[in-house]
Design an enzyme around this catalytic site. Structure first.
Site, PDB file in Angstrom:
ATOM      1  N   CYS A 167     -20.727  -9.174 -29.610  1.00 13.44           N
ATOM      2  CA  CYS A 167     -21.812  -9.930 -28.990  1.00 13.44           C
ATOM      3  C   CYS A 167     -23.193  -9.497 -29.482  1.00 13.44           C
ATOM      4  O   CYS A 167     -24.213  -9.948 -28.964  1.00 13.44           O
ATOM      5  CB  CYS A 167     -21.740  -9.865 -27.477  1.00 13.44           C
ATOM      6  SG  CYS A 167     -21.489  -8.239 -26.774  1.00 13.44           S
ATOM      7  N   HIS A 299     -29.448  -7.524 -22.054  1.00 17.11           N
ATOM      8  CA  HIS A 299     -28.050  -7.853 -22.352  1.00 17.11           C
ATOM      9  C   HIS A 299     -27.357  -8.212 -21.047  1.00 17.11           C
ATOM     10  O   HIS A 299     -26.619  -9.193 -20.991  1.00 17.11           O
ATOM     11  CB  HIS A 299     -27.374  -6.678 -23.053  1.00 17.11           C
ATOM     12  CG  HIS A 299     -26.001  -6.991 -23.532  1.00 17.11           C
ATOM     13  ND1 HIS A 299     -25.739  -8.034 -24.400  1.00 17.11           N
ATOM     14  CD2 HIS A 299     -24.793  -6.415 -23.268  1.00 17.11           C
ATOM     15  CE1 HIS A 299     -24.440  -8.091 -24.648  1.00 17.11           C
ATOM     16  NE2 HIS A 299     -23.850  -7.122 -23.973  1.00 17.11           N
ATOM     17  N   GLU A 310     -27.984   0.075 -19.342  1.00 24.78           N
ATOM     18  CA  GLU A 310     -29.167  -0.623 -19.861  1.00 24.78           C
ATOM     19  C   GLU A 310     -30.397  -0.326 -19.020  1.00 24.78           C
ATOM     20  O   GLU A 310     -31.498  -0.139 -19.551  1.00 24.78           O
ATOM     21  CB  GLU A 310     -28.914  -2.128 -19.920  1.00 24.78           C
ATOM     22  CG  GLU A 310     -30.029  -2.889 -20.639  1.00 24.78           C
ATOM     23  CD  GLU A 310     -29.680  -4.331 -20.948  1.00 24.78           C
ATOM     24  OE1 GLU A 310     -30.433  -4.965 -21.721  1.00 24.78           O
ATOM     25  OE2 GLU A 310     -28.653  -4.842 -20.427  1.00 24.78           O
ATOM     26  N   LYS A 331     -27.593 -14.451 -18.568  1.00 26.96           N
ATOM     27  CA  LYS A 331     -26.131 -14.562 -18.466  1.00 26.96           C
ATOM     28  C   LYS A 331     -25.706 -14.917 -17.052  1.00 26.96           C
ATOM     29  O   LYS A 331     -24.599 -15.439 -16.843  1.00 26.96           O
ATOM     30  CB  LYS A 331     -25.465 -13.256 -18.900  1.00 26.96           C
ATOM     31  CG  LYS A 331     -25.509 -12.994 -20.412  1.00 26.96           C
ATOM     32  CD  LYS A 331     -24.744 -11.730 -20.779  1.00 26.96           C
ATOM     33  CE  LYS A 331     -24.699 -11.487 -22.292  1.00 26.96           C
ATOM     34  NZ  LYS A 331     -26.008 -11.055 -22.821  1.00 26.96           N
ATOM     35  N   HIS A 336     -21.710 -15.337 -20.572  1.00 29.11           N
ATOM     36  CA  HIS A 336     -21.800 -14.548 -21.801  1.00 29.11           C
ATOM     37  C   HIS A 336     -21.217 -15.370 -22.939  1.00 29.11           C
ATOM     38  O   HIS A 336     -19.998 -15.562 -23.033  1.00 29.11           O
ATOM     39  CB  HIS A 336     -21.012 -13.251 -21.623  1.00 29.11           C
ATOM     40  CG  HIS A 336     -21.263 -12.230 -22.693  1.00 29.11           C
ATOM     41  ND1 HIS A 336     -21.637 -12.571 -23.979  1.00 29.11           N
ATOM     42  CD2 HIS A 336     -21.189 -10.867 -22.678  1.00 29.11           C
ATOM     43  CE1 HIS A 336     -21.764 -11.477 -24.698  1.00 29.11           C
ATOM     44  NE2 HIS A 336     -21.508 -10.429 -23.930  1.00 29.11           N
ATOM     45  N   PHE A 395     -19.588  -4.425 -27.659  1.00 30.97           N
ATOM     46  CA  PHE A 395     -18.429  -3.549 -27.752  1.00 30.97           C
ATOM     47  C   PHE A 395     -18.427  -2.875 -29.119  1.00 30.97           C
ATOM     48  O   PHE A 395     -18.845  -3.455 -30.129  1.00 30.97           O
ATOM     49  CB  PHE A 395     -17.139  -4.362 -27.617  1.00 30.97           C
ATOM     50  CG  PHE A 395     -16.731  -4.674 -26.205  1.00 30.97           C
ATOM     51  CD1 PHE A 395     -17.327  -4.067 -25.114  1.00 30.97           C
ATOM     52  CD2 PHE A 395     -15.718  -5.593 -25.960  1.00 30.97           C
ATOM     53  CE1 PHE A 395     -16.943  -4.354 -23.813  1.00 30.97           C
ATOM     54  CE2 PHE A 395     -15.312  -5.894 -24.662  1.00 30.97           C
ATOM     55  CZ  PHE A 395     -15.924  -5.278 -23.592  1.00 30.97           C
TER      56      PHE A 395
END
Length: 409
Positions: A167, A299, A310, A331, A336, A395
């Site tokens: 992502c 994010h 974060e 999101k 997402h 990831f």
């Protein structure tokens, strides 16, 4: 001295929040949540909610022969690119506008999944229908297919390739385009990301990972239970500084800096220090002080671990003054979108700069003490900012932060 920034002159989006930039902007600023029931897509999975695009009609954009060679993720990207190039004024019929050298146009498109729909169709043909897959299954499913399609439509003959870094793919594509322009190798970069996510096998593998919420997405909030899957495409047109003015085009914003880092650690567990390195590098690359940044499109996945990490990274880089910097996660509205998420969220970040309104984080119950940021809960907030940041933390510990500024900054 050549300017360090590049100019954003075009945007295009395909998302559950809208198939045009005006519709998308209106929806995210309204806080309307596009997370709905998806139980018709896949049976026997734990989650039943997602942000699927239900109103995209490929036949309205492509003839039948062309559709036979394009997976859904390439369709999304091509449609978004057409709008971005039209806004930038870079298309004259089917060729680049006069004065634009095709050999100095790059197309770089990120994707996390590649052409999963055509692969799913191939498996179905093989194992359920006793038929062979389509002859073009391989080229349709390749991660570079969307970039190739856009290049064909535009006539771009410079660097054209795909990027795949989960992502963070979109943000890696955008920062690569910026670096190519800065290096003097190209004049124009068509960049962004795309992913189609609502086919059964993809939802099944997310189900066994146990990272998807059973109800909705609540970034930075108490009661959050995980991410919600979305999909779509976002494309930006980047140009060498000064080029737009020379051809009488409008500059939407400046991409002034970018930072990248790797955690070199756990495959799925986030590391706040890696996130902080990417944000700090973006600020330094832009030649700014941290207090110049007024908004961060986070994010913000809605998982417990990501949001805590974060938040910790934001406070490490920008200080703990909640009143000085606004944070939000779109999101919570559109889910997402995987490899497309960074580009779609960059367009949301540009909307904040352009309108002076901070998109909200919806579905917010109350602040998590471990997420000590001003998450702009539930309602958009009026706030004029000159510089905003968009984060993508993937990831594998792959982190990219981009800094955008108003064109009159």
């Amino acid at each position: 001295m050549t300017a360090n920034w590049v100019e954003v002159t075009g945007r295009g989006v395909v998302s559950s929040a809208g198939l045009t930039v005006p519709d998308f902007t209106q929806t995210i600023l309204s806080g309307q949540c596009l997370i709905h029931d998806i139980s018709d897509v896949a049976a026997d999975i734990r989650f039943t909610k997602g942000a699927a695009i239900r109103n995209f009609d490929p036949a309205a954009h492509f003839d039948e022969r062309t559709l036979g060679s394009l997976d859904r993720f390439s369709q999304f990207a091509a449609v978004a690119a057409r709008d971005a190039l039209a806004e930038a004024g870079l298309l004259a019929g089917s060729l680049p506008a006069a004065g634009t050298d095709p050999e100095r146009i790059a197309v770089i498109v990120g994707t996390a999944n590649g052409g999963g729909d055509i692969l799913m169709e191939g498996y179905r043909r093989l194992y359920k229908e006793n038929r062979k897959p389509r002859p073009l299954t391989i080229p349709m499913s390749m991660a570079s297919a969307p970039a190739s399609r856009i290049a064909k439509e535009l006539g771009a003959r410079g660097p054209v390739f795909g990027v795949s870094s989960a992502c963070a793919s979109s943000n890696h594509a955008m920062i690569t385009g910026m670096m190519l322009i800065r290096a003097g190798l190209i004049d124009v970069a068509v960049v962004g990301g795309t992913d189609s996510c609502f086919y059964e096998s993809y939802l099944q593998v997310w189900d066994v990972l146990r990272a998807v919420s059973s109800e909705t997405c609540r970034p930075f909030s108490t009661g959050r239970k995980g991410l919600i899957i979305g999909e779509g495409a976002g494309i930006l047109v980047l140009e060498r500084a000064g080029r737009a003015a020379a051809r009488g085009a409008n500059v939407i914003a400046r991409l002034v800096g970018g930072g990248m880092s790797s955690d070199a650690g756990d495959l799925i567990a986030p590391d706040s220090s890696g996130m902080a390195r990417a944000m700090r590098a973006a600020v330094v690359d832009a030649g700014l002080e941290p207090d110049a940044v007024g908004y961060i499109n986070a994010h913000g996945t809605g998982t417990v671990a990501n949001d805590r990490a974060e938040s910790r990274a934001i406070n490490e880089v920008f200080g703990g003054n909640r009143d000085r910097i606004s944070v939000s996660s779109t999101k919570s509205i559109i889910g997402h979108a995987m490899g497309a998420s960074g580009a779609i969220e960059a367009i949301a970040t540009l909307a904040a700069l352009e309108t002076g309104m901070i998109p909200p984080t919806v579905n917010f119950i109350s602040a998590d003490p471990d997420c000590d940021v001003d998450a702009t809960p539930n309602e958009a907030r009026k706030r004029a900012v000159n510089v905003a940041m968009s984060n993508s933390f993937a990831f594998g510990g792959l982190n990219v932060s981009l800094a955008f500024a108003r064109p009159d900054r």
